[in-house]
Design an enzyme around this catalytic site. Structure first.
Site, PDB file in Angstrom:
ATOM      1  N   GLU A 197       0.825  -1.216   0.000  1.00 60.40           N
ATOM      2  CA  GLU A 197       0.000   0.000   0.000  1.00 60.40           C
ATOM      3  C   GLU A 197       0.860   1.266   0.000  1.00 60.40           C
ATOM      4  O   GLU A 197       0.368   2.354   0.322  1.00 60.40           O
ATOM      5  CB  GLU A 197      -0.962   0.018   1.203  1.00 60.40           C
ATOM      6  CG  GLU A 197      -1.894  -1.165   1.298  1.00 60.40           C
ATOM      7  CD  GLU A 197      -2.973  -1.232   0.201  1.00 60.40           C
ATOM      8  OE1 GLU A 197      -2.959  -0.376  -0.703  1.00 60.40           O
ATOM      9  OE2 GLU A 197      -3.791  -2.156   0.262  1.00 60.40           O
TER      10      GLU A 197
ATOM     11  N   HIS B 246      -3.166   2.047   8.291  1.00 60.66           N
ATOM     12  CA  HIS B 246      -4.202   1.254   7.629  1.00 60.66           C
ATOM     13  C   HIS B 246      -4.422  -0.020   8.421  1.00 60.66           C
ATOM     14  O   HIS B 246      -3.457  -0.695   8.799  1.00 60.66           O
ATOM     15  CB  HIS B 246      -3.762   0.935   6.193  1.00 60.66           C
ATOM     16  CG  HIS B 246      -4.602  -0.112   5.527  1.00 60.66           C
ATOM     17  ND1 HIS B 246      -5.975   0.001   5.399  1.00 60.66           N
ATOM     18  CD2 HIS B 246      -4.276  -1.297   4.951  1.00 60.66           C
ATOM     19  CE1 HIS B 246      -6.440  -1.068   4.768  1.00 60.66           C
ATOM     20  NE2 HIS B 246      -5.425  -1.874   4.496  1.00 60.66           N
TER      21      HIS B 246
ATOM     22  N   HIS C 110      -7.617  -3.352   9.447  1.00 63.51           N
ATOM     23  CA  HIS C 110      -8.801  -4.100   9.010  1.00 63.51           C
ATOM     24  C   HIS C 110      -9.742  -4.338  10.192  1.00 63.51           C
ATOM     25  O   HIS C 110     -10.012  -5.484  10.549  1.00 63.51           O
ATOM     26  CB  HIS C 110      -8.378  -5.460   8.430  1.00 63.51           C
ATOM     27  CG  HIS C 110      -7.505  -5.407   7.219  1.00 63.51           C
ATOM     28  ND1 HIS C 110      -6.847  -6.520   6.701  1.00 63.51           N
ATOM     29  CD2 HIS C 110      -7.171  -4.372   6.395  1.00 63.51           C
ATOM     30  CE1 HIS C 110      -6.155  -6.180   5.621  1.00 63.51           C
ATOM     31  NE2 HIS C 110      -6.325  -4.876   5.416  1.00 63.51           N
TER      32      HIS C 110
ATOM     33  N   GLU D 253     -18.840  11.493  21.662  1.00 66.30           N
ATOM     34  CA  GLU D 253     -17.422  11.715  21.390  1.00 66.30           C
ATOM     35  C   GLU D 253     -17.118  11.848  19.890  1.00 66.30           C
ATOM     36  O   GLU D 253     -16.224  12.601  19.491  1.00 66.30           O
ATOM     37  CB  GLU D 253     -16.671  10.508  21.977  1.00 66.30           C
ATOM     38  CG  GLU D 253     -15.195  10.487  21.783  1.00 66.30           C
ATOM     39  CD  GLU D 253     -14.613   9.096  22.116  1.00 66.30           C
ATOM     40  OE1 GLU D 253     -15.360   8.098  22.114  1.00 66.30           O
ATOM     41  OE2 GLU D 253     -13.412   9.036  22.366  1.00 66.30           O
TER      42      GLU D 253
ATOM     43  N   HIS E 259     -12.890  -3.978   3.072  1.00 67.39           N
ATOM     44  CA  HIS E 259     -11.436  -4.086   3.240  1.00 67.39           C
ATOM     45  C   HIS E 259     -10.977  -3.512   4.588  1.00 67.39           C
ATOM     46  O   HIS E 259     -10.497  -4.242   5.440  1.00 67.39           O
ATOM     47  CB  HIS E 259     -10.731  -3.386   2.071  1.00 67.39           C
ATOM     48  CG  HIS E 259      -9.244  -3.515   2.096  1.00 67.39           C
ATOM     49  ND1 HIS E 259      -8.474  -3.619   0.963  1.00 67.39           N
ATOM     50  CD2 HIS E 259      -8.362  -3.548   3.123  1.00 67.39           C
ATOM     51  CE1 HIS E 259      -7.199  -3.739   1.291  1.00 67.39           C
ATOM     52  NE2 HIS E 259      -7.107  -3.679   2.605  1.00 67.39           N
TER      53      HIS E 259
HETATM   54  P1  13P Z   1       1.026  -5.448   3.118  1.00 64.06           P
HETATM   55  O1  13P Z   1       1.405  -6.735   3.827  1.00 64.06           O
HETATM   56  O2  13P Z   1       1.671  -5.338   1.770  1.00 64.06           O
HETATM   57  O3  13P Z   1       1.260  -4.260   4.000  1.00 64.06           O
HETATM   58  O4  13P Z   1      -0.537  -5.544   2.799  1.00 64.06           O
HETATM   59  C1  13P Z   1      -1.475  -5.659   3.814  1.00 64.06           C
HETATM   60  C2  13P Z   1      -2.755  -4.994   3.498  1.00 64.06           C
HETATM   61  O5  13P Z   1      -3.518  -4.746   4.405  1.00 64.06           O
HETATM   62  C3  13P Z   1      -3.073  -4.621   2.108  1.00 64.06           C
HETATM   63  O6  13P Z   1      -4.193  -3.798   2.037  1.00 64.06           O
HETATM   64 ZN    ZN Z   2      -5.459  -3.862   3.834  1.00 65.29          ZN
END
Ligand code: 13P
Ligand code: ZN
Length: 273
Positions: free
Chosen positions: A116, A140, A142, A170, A211
């Protein structure tokens, strides 16, 4: 000279990664983290940096020319960062066009920056410009509840923002500018990076449907706190929607306007009369 691992920004990066792992946001190699390193923090480490060959970044961000970043490695597990930051992350430097990177430290065992990287760099680029350089952390992850909501809510920023603000008082204070939302796209792609960066000009959090979530912050605390608040709000929303088709009571537009008056917030949405 203290080793790179002991630098305060590296320790803060490691702590944030460990905390994020503990939250359950980073299954396997899921998620990535980057920090735009101030020159003053990098300078004492110069003697330990060892620049490798230039590599194409896949995008160009001229506003980041010459900047350096601590960034997680592609395929690395957040779970392992605390024990092996030099294997799970590294320091990169960008060239004078902001279109090539070279590794200067870490990536032990032959790693490279996260897949990313385009989104991290483009988000850093717009945030550096929009905040006079204040925002330095892009994260980033998940988180399960915010991802779950992308299956049931319309994929637009106004809807997500109003729903999240409606969970706990909040939220409107932590992200008065709201959140952005993007439909599904190929992870790691330049078009997803460009679309994310366009939204990041106005918000500090962008949801990727089915995602995960990208958050930006001036500090590790700010970026972590934003991700934490949004995911907490999303978990409340998932619980409420699972318990009853219609909630019995809720935070109203009038409540939000009162919050805005009390805390001098400029809330990003037009609220109903
Ligand atoms: P990477 O292992 O390349 O950081 O990818 C993980 C991910 O969350 C891709 O969206
Ligand atoms: Zn990801």
């Amino acid at each position: 000279m203290a080793p790179v691992e002991q630098a305060s920004f590296v320790r803060a990066f490691v702590r944030m990664a460990a905390d994020s792992w503990e939250q359950g946001w980073h299954e396997r190699n899921g998620g990535n983290l980057s920090y735009r390193i101030p020159h003053a923090e990098l300078e004492p480490l110069r003697g330990q940096l060892c620049p490798g060959p230039w590599q194409p970044a896949g995008i160009a961000v001229p506003g980041l020319a010459g900047e350096s970043f601590l960034i997680t490695a592609a395929g690395s597990y957040f779970r392992n960062i605390a024990d092996d930051v030099a294997g799970c992350a590294g320091i990169i430097e960008l060239d004078e066009a902001g279109s090539r990177w070279r590794a200067c430290w870490g990536f032990a065992g032959g790693g490279r920056p996260t897949s990313e990287l385009p989104t991290h760099l483009m988000n850093h680029g717009v945030k550096k410009l929009a905040t006079g350089g204040a925002i330095r952390v892009i994260h980033h992850a998940h988180p399960a509840n915010i991802v779950a909501l992308t299956f049931v809510l319309p994929l637009d920023g106004a809807t997500f923002t109003r729903e999240l603000w409606g969970t706990i008082s909040e939220c409107a204070m932590v992200f008065p500018e709201g959140v952005g939302v993007l439909g599904w796209d190929v992870p790691g792609s330049a078009q997803l990076a460009a679309a994310s960066a366009e939204l990041m000009e106005c918000v500090d959090a962008v949801v990727w449907a089915h995602h995960g979530l990208f958050c930006a912050g001036a500090t590790f605390d700010a970026a972590f706190g934003l991700m934490h608040t949004i995911e907490k709000a999303a978990s409340i929303l998932v619980k409420v929607r699972s318990m009853a088709p219609e909630p019995r009571q809720a935070i109203t537009d009038e409540n939000l306007r009162a919050l805005a008056r009390a805390y001098d917030l400029s809330l990003a949405l037009p609220l109903g009369q």
